[in-house]
Design an enzyme around this catalytic site. Sequence first.
Site, PDB file in Angstrom:
ATOM      1  N   LYS A 373       0.849  -1.205   0.000  1.00  0.00           N
ATOM      2  CA  LYS A 373       0.000   0.000   0.000  1.00  0.00           C
ATOM      3  C   LYS A 373       0.879   1.248   0.000  1.00  0.00           C
ATOM      4  O   LYS A 373       2.084   1.156   0.258  1.00  0.00           O
ATOM      5  CB  LYS A 373      -0.910  -0.038   1.225  1.00  0.00           C
ATOM      6  CG  LYS A 373      -0.153  -0.124   2.545  1.00  0.00           C
ATOM      7  CD  LYS A 373      -1.070  -0.487   3.697  1.00  0.00           C
ATOM      8  CE  LYS A 373      -0.308  -0.472   5.014  1.00  0.00           C
ATOM      9  NZ  LYS A 373      -1.147  -0.841   6.148  1.00  0.00           N
ATOM     10  N   TYR A 600      13.549  31.500   4.345  1.00  0.00           N
ATOM     11  CA  TYR A 600      12.275  32.066   4.820  1.00  0.00           C
ATOM     12  C   TYR A 600      12.374  32.394   6.299  1.00  0.00           C
ATOM     13  O   TYR A 600      12.895  31.598   7.090  1.00  0.00           O
ATOM     14  CB  TYR A 600      11.158  31.044   4.644  1.00  0.00           C
ATOM     15  CG  TYR A 600      10.662  30.900   3.232  1.00  0.00           C
ATOM     16  CD1 TYR A 600      10.162  32.000   2.528  1.00  0.00           C
ATOM     17  CD2 TYR A 600      10.668  29.658   2.611  1.00  0.00           C
ATOM     18  CE1 TYR A 600       9.689  31.855   1.238  1.00  0.00           C
ATOM     19  CE2 TYR A 600      10.197  29.502   1.326  1.00  0.00           C
ATOM     20  CZ  TYR A 600       9.706  30.605   0.642  1.00  0.00           C
ATOM     21  OH  TYR A 600       9.244  30.448  -0.616  1.00  0.00           O
TER      22      TYR A 600
HETATM   23  C1  LIG Z   1      -0.378  -1.626   6.892  1.00  0.00           C
HETATM   24  C2  LIG Z   1      -0.891  -2.851   7.441  1.00  0.00           C
HETATM   25  C3  LIG Z   1      -0.039  -3.947   7.627  1.00  0.00           C
HETATM   26  C4  LIG Z   1       1.455  -3.863   7.451  1.00  0.00           C
HETATM   27  O1  LIG Z   1       1.976  -3.313   8.644  1.00  0.00           O
HETATM   28  P1  LIG Z   1       3.532  -3.193   8.963  1.00  0.00           P
HETATM   29  O2  LIG Z   1       3.544  -2.830  10.385  1.00  0.00           O
HETATM   30  O3  LIG Z   1       4.081  -2.142   8.094  1.00  0.00           O
HETATM   31  O4  LIG Z   1       4.132  -4.507   8.717  1.00  0.00           O
HETATM   32  C5  LIG Z   1      -0.606  -5.130   8.050  1.00  0.00           C
HETATM   33  N1  LIG Z   1      -1.929  -5.221   8.271  1.00  0.00           N
HETATM   34  C6  LIG Z   1      -2.774  -4.188   8.144  1.00  0.00           C
HETATM   35  C7  LIG Z   1      -4.210  -4.377   8.413  1.00  0.00           C
HETATM   36  C8  LIG Z   1      -2.284  -2.961   7.737  1.00  0.00           C
HETATM   37  O5  LIG Z   1      -3.114  -1.928   7.597  1.00  0.00           O
END
Ligand SMILES: *Cc1c(COP(=O)(O)O)cnc(C)c1O
Length: 708
Positions: A373, A600
Amino acid sequence: MKEIKRYAGVDFFRIPAAALVVAIHTSPLASFDAGADFFLTRVLARIAVPFFFMVTGQFVVSGLWDMQTGRVMRYVKKTALLYGIAMLLYLPAGIYAGHYQELTFADVLRMLVFDGTFYHLWYFPACITGICLLYLLSRFLNKKQVFAAAVLLYIIGLGGDSYYGLAKQVPFFADFYETCFSVCSYTRNGIFMAPLFFMLGVLADEHIPDDRRILWAGLCVSFPAMTEEAYLLRAFRLQRHDSMYVLLPVVMFFLYRLLRGRQIKGIAYVVPVSTRIYILHPAMILVVRAAAKVTKFTILTENSLVHYAAVLLLSAAVSLLPVIIRKRTGQMQKASAFGARAWLEVDHAALGHNVKMLQEMLPQSCKLMPAVKADAYGHGAVLVAKELQKAGVDAFCVACAAEGVRLRRQGIRGLILVLDYTHPQQFPLLVRYKLTQTVVDDVYAERLNRYGKTIHVHIGIDTGMHRIGVRSEHMEQILHICQMRNLSVDGLFTHLCTSDVMTERFVNYTVAQAQAFYHVVEQMQAHGYACPALHMQASYGVLNYPELAGDYARVGIALYGVLSTKEDTEQWSNCLKPVLSLKARIASVRTLYQGESAGYGIQYTAERDMRIATLSVGYADGLPRALSCGVGSVLIHGCLAPVIGRICMDQMTVDISGISNVRAGEEAVLIGRCGDLEISVCDVAKQAGTITNEILSRMGARLERVRI
Ligand SMILES: *Cc1c(COP(=O)(O)O)cnc(C)c1O
C-alpha cells in the site's frame, strides 16, 4: 527505472498489422498470382484492422465499465483531431481524384461519418461512431449484453459485406441493405463491424484461463477455416466487399490472446509509428508513383512487390522520423534521467534479502502477504510487487481498490487483499480485477452481498484495535456473513495493535487479541464452516510473536528493511537491510558572509563567513519540514552537512563549510550511505518526531525511482 509492458506482444504486432494495411492498398502479389494476392490482401490482411480495434477496446473502451469514461472521451477527441488532420492532408489528393465533385449534403455526411473522406480514413469515423454507440449501449446494458448486441450487429454487417450475395436473395433483406447503402457505402464501419472487435478487446482483460497450447490450436484451426470460407465465398461470387468473415472474430480471439502473453522489450515507440504508417501510406503511394514517373524508374509501379516495398519503406521512414529526431535529443534525456534533481534508489538485492529473512522466521505453511500500500511505502508499488512476484510471492495487500487495480493492470497475479473500505460504486472493480475485499463490519457485509455478484472477501475481526472488523464477541454476525450468498469468505484476519512493545501490559493485550481471534475460528468450525485462510501478524507480529503465524503474514515495514523506530531497527539490523535511499542534486554553491541571514523567516544568521549549498529537494518530495534549522543533516562527500534555515517546498540549504571542493551538480545523500556515514530513515523519523512508516509512505510523489 522503466516498467516492462505486459502487453508488449500486442504493441509489437502493430508493425506487421500496419504493413498488412499497406498491402491491402497496394496488392503486392498482383503482378505474380491473383490467387496469392487474394489470400494476402483479402484474407490474411483482414486481421489488421480488427486487431487495431481490439487494442483500442482493451486499453480505451474498457473504461466505459471501469468508471473511466474520461479516458474514453479523451480518446474520442484525440481520434477526431487526428481524423481532421488526415482529412486536410488528403484534401488535395481527393480534389485531384475528383472525390468531392457535385456533393450533396447527404454525400458529405456519409463521407464524414461512415466512409471517410479518403479511402483508408473510414477507420477514424468508425472508431468514433463505434465508441459512441457502445457508450450509449453501456448506459442501459451490462457488459455481456453489450457484447451480444455487438455480435448481432456484426451478423447484420456480414449480410452487407461478404455474404451480400446470399442476403439479397431475400427481398426483405435486399430492401434493408438497399436502405443501408444509401446511408453508408459499406457495412464495415463503426456500427456493424467496430463494436464487436472493441468488445473482444474489452473482454481480453477478463480472466479466461490462457493455455497457450489451446490458443495455438485454436488459431491453427480457425485461420485455415477462415481462408476456406473466403475462397468459397469468392468461388460463389457472394461477396460485395470482403472485410468481414464469420470466422474473423474467432481468429482474432485466439491471435490476440497469444499476443498478450508475449514479452518484448524496448518497443514503446511503435505505438505512434504504426498510426503514422496507417495515415501516411496512401500519400506515399502517390509519392512513389510520382517518383516513378519523374525518374522513369518504372519498375517502382510495374512490379507490385517492388511497389509495395517502396511504399512500405517510405511510409516507415517518414513515420520513424520523429523517433529518430527524438533519439538524438534523447541522448540528453537519458542523461537527465540520471541527472534527476532528486531521486529514490531502490535496492532490490536488499528487498530480496528481507523477503528471505522474513520467510525463514515463519513456518513453511505461512506465506508472506506483503503490504504494498501507499506505493509500497514510497518504494514504488509496481516495481516492488513485480520483484516480489519474481521471488515467488503470490499474495499482496493494498489499502484501496485503486491500488489493487494498478497492480493487476501491470500484471500482478495472485491474491490482492484490499484492507480498507471500498465504496459500493467501486464494487465493479473488485469483481473485474479479482480483488479480495475486507469486510469492515456487518453493515458493510450486507452492502457487499447486495451487489449481487460473487465478491471474494476476508472478514476483518475486531479483537481490540477497534478500527475496523466485526467484533470478535459478535459470533452471530460473523456466522451470518459466512452464509451470505454472494460473498466468498476466503479469509479471516485481525490486526494486533501492541505487538511492537514487549512490556507486560502490551504482551497481555496481544495474547488476549490472539485468544479472541482463535475463539472465533473455533466457533466457526464448531458450526460446521471450513476454516478459511487466517492471518494476524504484521511486521512486529512476525518478529515478536512468530508462534502466531497463520496462513499469511501481512509484512510491511520490515520488508523495506527497517522498523518503526530507530531502537527497534538497530535491534534487528543484522537480519534486515534498508531498501531505500533518497538523494538530491546540489543546485548551487555560494558564500554566506558573516552577519547575513538565509531562507524564509531569516531563521539562520552566519556567525562567520561560510560556504552553503542549495539542494534540489524539499518537503514536497517527502522530506519532513521538521528537519529545518539544524535538526537534520545530509551527507556530501561522505561528510555531514547540517540543514540551515527552513526547508522549502522544493529546495533546502545546508552548511558545507567543513567540506572542500563541493560543486553544483554533485549529489547529496538525504537517506542512505555515503562514504563511512549513513543517515537512516530512522534518523529522519526520529528528528521529525514520527515513525519511519510515515516518512516512507509520504516519499516519492515527485521523485524518480532508480533500481540498483
Ligand atoms: C499496513 C498494514 C499492515 C502492514 O503493517 P507493517 O507494520 O508495516 O508490517 C498489516 N496489516 C494491516 C491491516 C495494515 O493496515
